[in-house]
Scaffold this motif. Structure first.
Motif, short mmCIF file in Angstrom:
data_model
loop_
_atom_site.label_atom_id
_atom_site.label_comp_id
_atom_site.label_asym_id
_atom_site.label_seq_id
_atom_site.Cartn_x
_atom_site.Cartn_y
_atom_site.Cartn_z
N ASP A 32 6.78 1.37 -9.69
CA ASP A 32 5.86 0.95 -8.64
C ASP A 32 4.68 1.92 -8.59
OD1 ASP A 32 4.50 0.29 -6.35
OD2 ASP A 32 6.27 0.17 -5.07
N PRO A 33 3.46 1.47 -8.89
CA PRO A 33 2.31 2.39 -8.88
C PRO A 33 2.08 3.03 -7.53
CG PRO A 33 1.60 0.09 -9.07
CD PRO A 33 3.07 0.10 -9.27
N ASN A 34 2.35 2.28 -6.45
CA ASN A 34 2.17 2.86 -5.11
C ASN A 34 3.17 3.98 -4.86
OD1 ASN A 34 0.07 1.05 -4.33
ND2 ASN A 34 1.62 -0.53 -4.10
N ALA A 35 4.37 3.83 -5.41
CA ALA A 35 5.37 4.89 -5.27
C ALA A 35 4.93 6.15 -5.99
CB ALA A 35 6.72 4.42 -5.81
N LEU A 36 4.35 6.01 -7.18
CA LEU A 36 3.85 7.19 -7.90
C LEU A 36 2.72 7.85 -7.13
CD1 LEU A 36 3.78 9.06 -10.33
CD2 LEU A 36 2.31 7.40 -11.51
N PHE A 37 1.86 7.06 -6.52
CA PHE A 37 0.78 7.58 -5.69
C PHE A 37 1.36 8.43 -4.57
CE2 PHE A 37 -2.68 7.73 -2.76
CZ PHE A 37 -3.85 7.46 -3.45
N ASP A 38 2.38 7.88 -3.90
CA ASP A 38 3.03 8.59 -2.80
C ASP A 38 3.65 9.91 -3.26
OD1 ASP A 38 2.61 7.40 -0.41
OD2 ASP A 38 4.40 6.16 -0.43
N VAL A 39 4.36 9.86 -4.38
CA VAL A 39 5.02 11.06 -4.90
C VAL A 39 4.00 12.15 -5.19
CG1 VAL A 39 6.26 12.01 -6.89
CG2 VAL A 39 7.05 9.88 -5.83
N LEU A 40 2.92 11.78 -5.83
CA LEU A 40 1.91 12.78 -6.21
C LEU A 40 1.22 13.36 -4.99
CD1 LEU A 40 0.60 14.28 -8.48
CD2 LEU A 40 -1.00 12.39 -8.80
N VAL A 41 0.93 12.53 -3.99
CA VAL A 41 0.34 13.04 -2.75
C VAL A 41 1.26 14.08 -2.11
CG1 VAL A 41 -0.20 12.42 -0.35
CG2 VAL A 41 -1.10 11.04 -2.22
N ILE B 225 9.93 18.11 -0.37
CA ILE B 225 9.75 17.11 -1.41
C ILE B 225 11.02 16.28 -1.63
CG2 ILE B 225 8.03 18.51 -2.62
CD1 ILE B 225 10.30 19.04 -4.71
N GLY B 226 11.92 16.30 -0.66
CA GLY B 226 13.16 15.54 -0.81
C GLY B 226 12.92 14.06 -1.03
N ARG B 227 12.04 13.48 -0.23
CA ARG B 227 11.75 12.06 -0.39
C ARG B 227 11.06 11.78 -1.72
NH1 ARG B 227 7.58 8.54 0.47
NH2 ARG B 227 8.17 6.41 1.07
N ALA B 228 10.12 12.65 -2.11
CA ALA B 228 9.43 12.46 -3.39
C ALA B 228 10.41 12.51 -4.55
CB ALA B 228 8.34 13.52 -3.55
N ARG B 229 11.38 13.42 -4.47
CA ARG B 229 12.38 13.53 -5.54
C ARG B 229 13.23 12.25 -5.62
NH1 ARG B 229 14.56 18.26 -4.50
NH2 ARG B 229 13.70 19.42 -6.27
N SER B 230 13.67 11.75 -4.47
CA SER B 230 14.51 10.54 -4.48
C SER B 230 13.75 9.33 -4.99
CB SER B 230 15.07 10.28 -3.08
OG SER B 230 14.02 10.00 -2.16
N VAL B 231 12.47 9.21 -4.63
CA VAL B 231 11.65 8.10 -5.13
C VAL B 231 11.48 8.21 -6.64
CG1 VAL B 231 9.34 7.07 -5.11
CG2 VAL B 231 10.45 7.70 -2.95
N THR C 18 0.85 -1.18 0.00
CA THR C 18 0.00 0.00 0.00
C THR C 18 0.88 1.22 0.00
OG1 THR C 18 -1.85 1.10 1.12
CG2 THR C 18 -0.16 0.18 2.52
N ARG C 19 0.31 2.36 -0.25
CA ARG C 19 1.12 3.56 -0.33
C ARG C 19 1.78 3.82 1.01
NH1 ARG C 19 0.11 8.50 0.99
NH2 ARG C 19 -1.70 9.15 2.17
N GLY C 20 3.02 4.24 0.96
CA GLY C 20 3.77 4.45 2.18
C GLY C 20 4.61 3.24 2.53
N ALA C 21 4.36 2.09 1.87
CA ALA C 21 5.14 0.90 2.16
C ALA C 21 6.48 0.98 1.45
CB ALA C 21 4.38 -0.34 1.70
N THR C 22 7.39 0.11 1.88
CA THR C 22 8.69 0.07 1.25
C THR C 22 8.53 -0.39 -0.19
OG1 THR C 22 9.69 -0.46 3.36
CG2 THR C 22 10.98 -0.94 1.39
N PRO C 23 9.13 0.26 -1.19
CA PRO C 23 9.02 -0.17 -2.57
C PRO C 23 9.46 -1.62 -2.74
CG PRO C 23 10.01 2.00 -2.45
CD PRO C 23 9.93 1.49 -1.06
#
Length: 342
Positions: free
Chosen positions: A249-258, A299-305, A199-204
């Protein structure tokens, strides 16, 4: 079945106490695939390979119970190979039995308590939670299904409401129809979470897969629009795409966009202003532009993901007059026939 280690501490004591009540071994299983369950621990220290095997999928599907990947179950063998008694590891107790009449066996109740005890102490917090994301997604799906059924009944009643003006009735049905679409999108997202066990927020997961980025973006923005509306912020989304597939990873994209949408919505105490999202294809990239009054400080984490999971980029441009522009670019693999429609 391979030997399962005996757990130490509180978790091991729970399995041993359950075994003492039942008079049979109690084993902790983890669902690792669509047709695969692996023993993770047992009440006995030296459980041998000759111990009875369990086909968890067949056992639970016989009762029409979902078996999400990543979920954990406690089980005890019965008098025959297909007579296992099993119960889920979870933090919340099940709903009361219909009519208040208890129909579960003594063995089943003992395992239910063991599963609740394991869930209550947060067993396996080293990355595999006691209540798996797939299980949480299943629990979230149940009230959505009930809400959808109630919404359909309400729409049917409004459709038959002859005392209501036709234009008003049409407006109400249109609004409820949009809510119905939102429920369907969320249900589809939860179904995908159950199938992947994440789920979103989980480890990729580290495994790249092809998925429809437009579908993920729409699902994310549907949920975020509701949250921002409560804060008086409008969220507008435009695109000419019906679908476009990327790898990652679709969940990772979800996280980034949030992360990006919420950063764009932060007004720093000023009057809330709309957030706009635009999605369009470039030559070999998919570009997602989010514009708002917020800043790119978080957005540091979003950029790295974005860089590590997708091999893409996330840039930020700020101007006092026009606000902040967040640009996410994702590499576009070769689209299969029917994948990319505009």
């Amino acid at each position: 079945m391979t030997g399962a280690p005996a757990l130490r501490g509180d978790a091991g004591e729970i399995l041993r106490q359950a075994s003492a009540v039942l008079g049979r071994p109690v084993i902790l299983w983890e669902v690792t695939g669509a047709h695969e369950a692996v023993p993770r621990a047992a009440s006995e220290a030296d459980l041998q390979t000759s111990a009875p095997t369990l086909d968890l999928g067949v056992t639970l599907r016989r009762w029409n119970v979902p078996v999400p990947v990543g979920s954990r179950w406690v089980g005890s063998p019965g008098t025959s190979p297909d007579a296992w008694v099993v119960a889920p590891v979870r933090a919340r107790p099940p709903a009361p039995p219909p009519g208040g009449r208890e129909r579960r066996s003594r063995e089943r109740l003992a395992l239910e308590l063991a599963g609740l005890a394991l869930g209550a102490i947060g067993v396996f917090q080293d990355g595999s939670a006691a209540v798996a994301p797939g299980m949480l997604a299943h629990q979230a799906s149940n009230p959505l299904t009930a809400a959808r059924a109630g919404l359909q009944l309400a729409m049917e009643s409004i459709g038959r409401w002859v005392d209501l003006a036709a234009d008003r009735r049409l407006s109400l049905l249109d609004d409820l129809g949009q809510v119905l679409e939102d429920i369907d999108r969320t249900t589809e997202l939860l179904r995908a979470v159950r199938e992947r066990g994440t789920t979103r927020g989980a480890t990729p997961t580290g495994r790249a897969e092809r998925f429809d980025a437009v579908r993920v973006v729409r699902s994310c923005l549907t949920l975020e629009r509701r949250l921002l509306r409560d804060r008086g912020i409008d969220l507008e989304f435009t695109t000419t795409l019906e679908s476009s597939f990327v790898r990652g990873d679709p969940n990772a994209l979800f996280d980034v966009l949030v992360n990006v949408v919420r950063s764009a919505a932060e007004s720093g105490g000023e009057k809330p202003s709309p957030v706009t999202v635009h999605l369009e294809p470039k030559v070999r990239e998919l570009e997602l532009v989010v514009h708002g009054r917020g800043s790119g400080a978080n957005i540091g984490r979003a950029r790295s993901v974005t860089e590590e999971v997708f091999g893409g980029t996330l840039t930020v441009e700020s101007a006092l007059a026009t606000g902040t522009k967040f640009t996410i670019t994702l590499p576009l693999p070769q689209q299969r026939q029917g994948d990319h429609r505009s």
